[in-house]
Structures are given as structure tokens and as C-alpha cells.
Write a protein that holds these residues in place. Structure first.
Motif, PDB file in Angstrom:
ATOM      1  N   GLY A  36      43.234  36.745  33.383  1.00 17.43           N
ATOM      2  CA  GLY A  36      42.966  38.163  33.611  1.00 17.43           C
ATOM      3  C   GLY A  36      41.614  38.360  34.266  1.00 17.43           C
ATOM      4  N   LEU A  37      41.528  39.323  35.168  1.00 22.04           N
ATOM      5  CA  LEU A  37      40.282  39.673  35.851  1.00 22.04           C
ATOM      6  C   LEU A  37      39.905  41.074  35.406  1.00 22.04           C
ATOM      7  N   TYR A  38      38.655  41.253  34.957  1.00 24.35           N
ATOM      8  CA  TYR A  38      38.239  42.521  34.375  1.00 24.35           C
ATOM      9  C   TYR A  38      36.912  42.997  34.955  1.00 24.35           C
ATOM     10  N   LEU A  39      36.722  44.310  34.980  1.00 17.81           N
ATOM     11  CA  LEU A  39      35.458  44.912  35.391  1.00 17.81           C
ATOM     12  C   LEU A  39      34.552  44.999  34.175  1.00 17.81           C
ATOM     13  N   ASN A  40      33.356  44.422  34.289  1.00 16.62           N
ATOM     14  CA  ASN A  40      32.377  44.496  33.213  1.00 16.62           C
ATOM     15  C   ASN A  40      31.434  45.675  33.439  1.00 16.62           C
ATOM     16  N   SER A  41      30.951  45.836  34.694  1.00 18.59           N
ATOM     17  CA  SER A  41      30.057  46.951  35.036  1.00 18.59           C
ATOM     18  C   SER A  41      30.043  47.122  36.549  1.00 18.59           C
ATOM     19  N   LYS A  42      29.516  48.271  36.994  1.00 19.75           N
ATOM     20  CA  LYS A  42      29.411  48.519  38.432  1.00 19.75           C
ATOM     21  C   LYS A  42      28.221  49.426  38.705  1.00 19.75           C
ATOM     22  N   THR A  43      27.730  49.350  39.940  1.00 22.67           N
ATOM     23  CA  THR A  43      26.674  50.237  40.431  1.00 22.67           C
ATOM     24  C   THR A  43      27.115  50.735  41.799  1.00 22.67           C
ATOM     25  N   ALA A  44      26.198  51.336  42.531  1.00 23.77           N
ATOM     26  CA  ALA A  44      26.512  51.809  43.878  1.00 23.77           C
ATOM     27  C   ALA A  44      26.747  50.642  44.847  1.00 23.77           C
ATOM     28  N   ASN A  45      26.135  49.466  44.557  1.00 25.04           N
ATOM     29  CA  ASN A  45      26.216  48.356  45.503  1.00 25.04           C
ATOM     30  C   ASN A  45      26.653  47.023  44.910  1.00 25.04           C
ATOM     31  N   SER A  46      27.130  47.030  43.649  1.00 29.35           N
ATOM     32  CA  SER A  46      27.553  45.764  43.047  1.00 29.35           C
ATOM     33  C   SER A  46      28.588  45.998  41.953  1.00 29.35           C
ATOM     34  N   VAL A  47      29.349  44.947  41.666  1.00 23.95           N
ATOM     35  CA  VAL A  47      30.278  44.951  40.528  1.00 23.95           C
ATOM     36  C   VAL A  47      30.117  43.630  39.790  1.00 23.95           C
ATOM     37  N   THR A  48      30.216  43.698  38.480  1.00 22.66           N
ATOM     38  CA  THR A  48      30.192  42.491  37.666  1.00 22.66           C
ATOM     39  C   THR A  48      31.586  42.296  37.098  1.00 22.66           C
ATOM     40  N   LEU A  49      32.174  41.146  37.414  1.00 25.74           N
ATOM     41  CA  LEU A  49      33.541  40.818  37.025  1.00 25.74           C
ATOM     42  C   LEU A  49      33.522  39.725  35.965  1.00 25.74           C
ATOM     43  N   THR A  50      34.499  39.767  35.056  1.00 28.28           N
ATOM     44  CA  THR A  50      34.632  38.722  34.046  1.00 28.28           C
ATOM     45  C   THR A  50      36.096  38.282  33.973  1.00 28.28           C
ATOM     46  N   TRP A  51      36.301  37.095  33.446  1.00 29.78           N
ATOM     47  CA  TRP A  51      37.641  36.567  33.219  1.00 29.78           C
ATOM     48  C   TRP A  51      37.574  35.571  32.074  1.00 29.78           C
ATOM     49  N   THR A  79      33.621  25.942  37.503  1.00 30.42           N
ATOM     50  CA  THR A  79      34.899  26.053  36.787  1.00 30.42           C
ATOM     51  C   THR A  79      34.738  26.402  35.318  1.00 30.42           C
ATOM     52  N   THR A  80      33.522  26.326  34.781  1.00 32.16           N
ATOM     53  CA  THR A  80      33.301  26.752  33.397  1.00 32.16           C
ATOM     54  C   THR A  80      32.803  28.199  33.333  1.00 32.16           C
ATOM     55  N   SER A  81      32.595  28.802  34.461  1.00 30.08           N
ATOM     56  CA  SER A  81      32.096  30.182  34.520  1.00 30.08           C
ATOM     57  C   SER A  81      33.172  31.172  34.086  1.00 30.08           C
ATOM     58  N   THR A  82      32.749  32.274  33.486  1.00 36.11           N
ATOM     59  CA  THR A  82      33.691  33.332  33.089  1.00 36.11           C
ATOM     60  C   THR A  82      33.258  34.680  33.651  1.00 36.11           C
ATOM     61  N   GLY A  83      32.503  34.651  34.759  1.00 31.02           N
ATOM     62  CA  GLY A  83      32.114  35.915  35.369  1.00 31.02           C
ATOM     63  C   GLY A  83      31.187  35.723  36.550  1.00 31.02           C
ATOM     64  N   TYR A  96      38.976  45.792  46.340  1.00 26.74           N
ATOM     65  CA  TYR A  96      40.004  45.066  45.615  1.00 26.74           C
ATOM     66  C   TYR A  96      39.476  43.651  45.401  1.00 26.74           C
ATOM     67  N   PHE A  97      39.660  43.122  44.191  1.00 22.99           N
ATOM     68  CA  PHE A  97      39.194  41.778  43.854  1.00 22.99           C
ATOM     69  C   PHE A  97      40.336  40.986  43.233  1.00 22.99           C
ATOM     70  N   LYS A  98      40.329  39.676  43.480  1.00 20.82           N
ATOM     71  CA  LYS A  98      41.278  38.790  42.811  1.00 20.82           C
ATOM     72  C   LYS A  98      40.667  37.404  42.715  1.00 20.82           C
ATOM     73  N   LEU A  99      41.184  36.630  41.786  1.00 24.37           N
ATOM     74  CA  LEU A  99      40.758  35.246  41.603  1.00 24.37           C
ATOM     75  C   LEU A  99      41.812  34.308  42.164  1.00 24.37           C
ATOM     76  N   LEU A 113      42.377  43.562  40.978  1.00 23.21           N
ATOM     77  CA  LEU A 113      41.589  44.557  40.263  1.00 23.21           C
ATOM     78  C   LEU A 113      40.999  45.513  41.293  1.00 23.21           C
ATOM     79  N   THR A 114      41.199  46.814  41.110  1.00 25.28           N
ATOM     80  CA  THR A 114      40.670  47.825  42.019  1.00 25.28           C
ATOM     81  C   THR A 114      39.436  48.465  41.396  1.00 25.28           C
ATOM     82  N   VAL A 115      38.358  48.529  42.175  1.00 23.29           N
ATOM     83  CA  VAL A 115      37.102  49.101  41.701  1.00 23.29           C
ATOM     84  C   VAL A 115      36.509  49.966  42.810  1.00 23.29           C
ATOM     85  N   GLN A 116      36.049  51.152  42.459  1.00 23.51           N
ATOM     86  CA  GLN A 116      35.310  51.982  43.414  1.00 23.51           C
ATOM     87  C   GLN A 116      33.846  51.971  43.008  1.00 23.51           C
TER      88      GLN A 116
END
Length: 146
Positions: A36-51, A79-83, A96-99, A113-116
Motif C-alpha cells: 500500500g502507498l499512503y500520504l503522510n503529509s503534504k505542503t505547497a511543494n512537497s509530499v511525504t509518502l509511506t508504505w 529496499t528497507t525504506s518505508t517512505g 499521481y504517485f505509484k510504487l 495515489l492521488t495528491v493535490q
């Protein structure tokens, strides 16, 4: 022994999958990963994604798009990263983001995952004129405002 109901459900799922592939909704060679790909946080110029952890993966690539057709690499992760945090994005833009997971239990593509991104606050609001009943202000037009 399978019941008639179980066989009917299996048959309907097979028909739906064949229709999806034939109509182009799903590519026959695209494997949807269980990760699963999830949105952790966002700003005007960045998104933090987790899985979740991608067990035994040999590569994890994060792709981004603004139209779901043209995908570019946003990041390649350990490969051990989760975000990850994707930066340098445009203000108030739909992304739009995908892994893409190579190897291991979760090999394949994640769901999209769609993020604005957020809008940027007006920083230069200035009073131009004021009376007892009104006030006149000015500011720089926000990016993307109409």
C-alpha cells in the motif's frame, strides 16, 4: 468440494477480469502489488509518502505523474525504506504517485495515489487605503488563481 455459489463467484470474477483486460482497463502484464502507498503529509511543494515494508525486494521506485499517462522517477529507495519525501512540486497541482517494487513478496505496481499539493498563502497582503466604512487592500495574485 466447492459449492455452486463459490463456483458462480469464481466464474464472475474470471469474466470481469477478461473484460477488464479486453477493454484495456487492466494490462494483462501488469501485476498489482499488495503493498500500500499512503500520504503522510503534504505542503505547497512537497509530499511525504509511506508504505509498508517490501520484504525481499531488490528495488523500490517511486513514480510521479500529473496526467496518469506520463510517469517519471520521483525517487529510488533503499529496499528497507518505508517512505520518502518528493520535493520540487508545483503549488496547488494534482499529482499521481505509484510504487514499482522489484523482487520479493510485494513485487509489482502499487495502486495509484492521488495528491493535490497545497496552495501557497498570500504573503504580501498590504493595506492601500482605509476609511471609517471600508478598506482597500492589494496582494500578488496567487499561482493558479482565476
Amino acid at each position: 468440494m466447492k459449492t455452486i455459489r463459490q463456483r458462480s463467484i469464481a466464474f464472475m470474477l474470471a469474466i470481469m477480469l477478461m473484460f477488464s483486460v479486453a477493454s484495456g482497463l487492466v494490462s494483462a502484464d501488469t501485476v498489482i502489488s499488495k503493498i500500500g502507498l499512503y500520504l503522510n503529509s503534504k505542503t505547497a511543494n512537497s509530499v511525504t509518502l509511506t508504505w509498508s515494508s517490501a520484504r525481499d525486494a531488490t528495488n523500490i521506485e517511486v513514480l510521479q505523474s500529473t496526467n496518469e499517462a506520463d510517469w517519471t522517477a520521483a525517487a529510488t529507495q533503499n529496499t528497507t525504506s518505508t517512505g520518502t519525501t518528493v520535493t520540487n512540486l508545483e503549488t496547488y497541482t494534482k499529482y499521481y504517485f505509484k510504487l514499482i517494487v522489484t523482487g520479493g513478496t510485494y513485487e509489482g505496481e502499487s495502486k495509484v495515489l492521488t495528491v493535490q499539493t497545497d496552495s501557497r498563502p498570500i504573503a504580501d497582503l498590504e493595506q492601500v487605503e482605509a476609511t471609517q466604512t471600508s478598506i482597500k487592500v492589494k496582494w500578488t495574485q496567487a499561482v493558479g488563481a482565476t
